[in-house]
Design an enzyme around this catalytic site. Structure first.
Site, PDB file in Angstrom:
ATOM      1  N   TYR A 135       2.242  -1.810   1.612  1.00  0.00           N
ATOM      2  CA  TYR A 135       0.754  -2.089   1.490  1.00  0.00           C
ATOM      3  C   TYR A 135       0.393  -3.107   2.440  1.00  0.00           C
ATOM      4  CZ  TYR A 135      -3.440  -4.068  -0.764  1.00  0.00           C
ATOM      5  OH  TYR A 135      -4.643  -4.433  -1.194  1.00  0.00           O
ATOM      6  N   LYS A 163      -0.009   2.444   1.914  1.00  0.00           N
ATOM      7  CA  LYS A 163      -1.256   2.236   1.591  1.00  0.00           C
ATOM      8  C   LYS A 163      -1.867   1.094   2.744  1.00  0.00           C
ATOM      9  CE  LYS A 163      -4.739  -0.396  -1.150  1.00  0.00           C
ATOM     10  NZ  LYS A 163      -4.885  -1.261  -2.331  1.00  0.00           N
TER      11      LYS A 163
END
Length: 288
Positions: A135, A163
């Site tokens: 992330y 992500k």
């Protein structure tokens, strides 16, 4: 492990005493899966107010989400922090709780080097058999997980995707050069369609709390080759994509859920409720 195209970063419902509201959490999980068509749910991510949750609360949420989802959606546990040892510890607890995957955020505040980032995520991945999503969120962590470091981490077998909230250029290069198993998700709702167009896989979304079904239809239309309809759905959704970030996340989406009849409560300090002007803006947004 395929987490699907539409992943919702779930809010954490609170009661009036600012404790976790388990009844509303159950309703929210059902709503996100059945009505908003989420493929997976991130529990205890930024949108879930992870900085204000204790380890005990996080572990309870992991277990509860696994039980409530009952296989209808994958449960991804947010276990990352700016302390590698703590992140490893929480990752092990999440695996024991029965989650399907791990979301590991870039360490914030202490600003590690790219080698430090690599070693941090490597340690988390080696602590579990579960698939790990990186992330990258420079706007919150102040550092950027570079393309080169992302691709290096992609060689670790159970690091299965990212992500990434950096920019479309970075997502493009990663999607082009990453191994076939490594999936690229955007963390910016407004970039969902563009991310698919450059070879990305999907979205980890906040707006899907409110317009998830429309977003899923947009993704499906694009994948089926109906780009015109996908673009129309993107344009229709764009005001929501932007409007839900008029306040610090998740202030706006929690308020919006309340307007939709899902009482998920307020936010914990240092976040505060929407101002009168912000509340009026959100009311108008949802009425249009």
């Amino acid at each position: 492990m395929d987490f699907g195209r539409l992943i919702t970063a779930m809010v954490t419902p609170f009661d009036k005493q600012q404790e976790i509201d388990w009844g509303q959490t159950a309703k929210l999980i059902d709503y996100l899966i059945e009505e908003q068509r989420s493929d997976s749910l991130v529990v205890c991510g930024t949108t879930g107010e992870s900085p204000t949750l204790s380890d005990e609360e996080k572990l309870a949420l992991f277990r509860f989400a696994v039980k409530q989802s009952n296989g209808r959606a994958k449960i991804i546990a947010g276990t990352g922090s700016n302390d590698t040892r703590h992140s490893v510890h929480l990752t092990k607890l999440a695996e024991e709780a029965g989650v399907d995957g791990i979301l590991a955020v870039t360490p914030y505040y202490n600003k590690p080097s790219q080698e430090g980032l690599y070693q941090h995520f490597k340690a988390m991945a080696e602590a579990t058999k579960l698939p790990v999503l990186l992330y990258n969120i420079p706007g919150r962590s102040v550092i950027n997980l570079s393309v080169e470091t992302t691709l290096r981490l992609a060689q670790i077998p159970n690091i299965v995707g990212t992500k990434d909230c950096a920019n479309l250029e970075q997502l493009t290069v990663i999607a082009t050069a990453a191994p076939a198993h490594f999936k690229v998700y955007s963390g910016d709702d407004s970039m969902t369609l563009a991310t698919l167009a450059i070879g990305g896989y999907g979205i980890v979304s906040v707006s899907s709390h409110i317009i998830g079904s429309t977003m899923k239809s947009m993704i499906e239309a694009y994948l089926q080759g109906d780009v015109k309809h996908a673009a129309e759905l993107h344009q229709q959704s764009f005001p929501m994509f932007k409007g839900l970030f008029e306040c610090p996340n998740p202030v706006a989406v929690k308020y919006a859920l309340g307007l939709r009849g899902l009482s998920v409560g307020g936010v914990r300090l240092p976040l505060v409720a929407p101002s009168e002007a912000e509340a009026l803006f959100l009311q108008n947004l949802l009425n249009n």
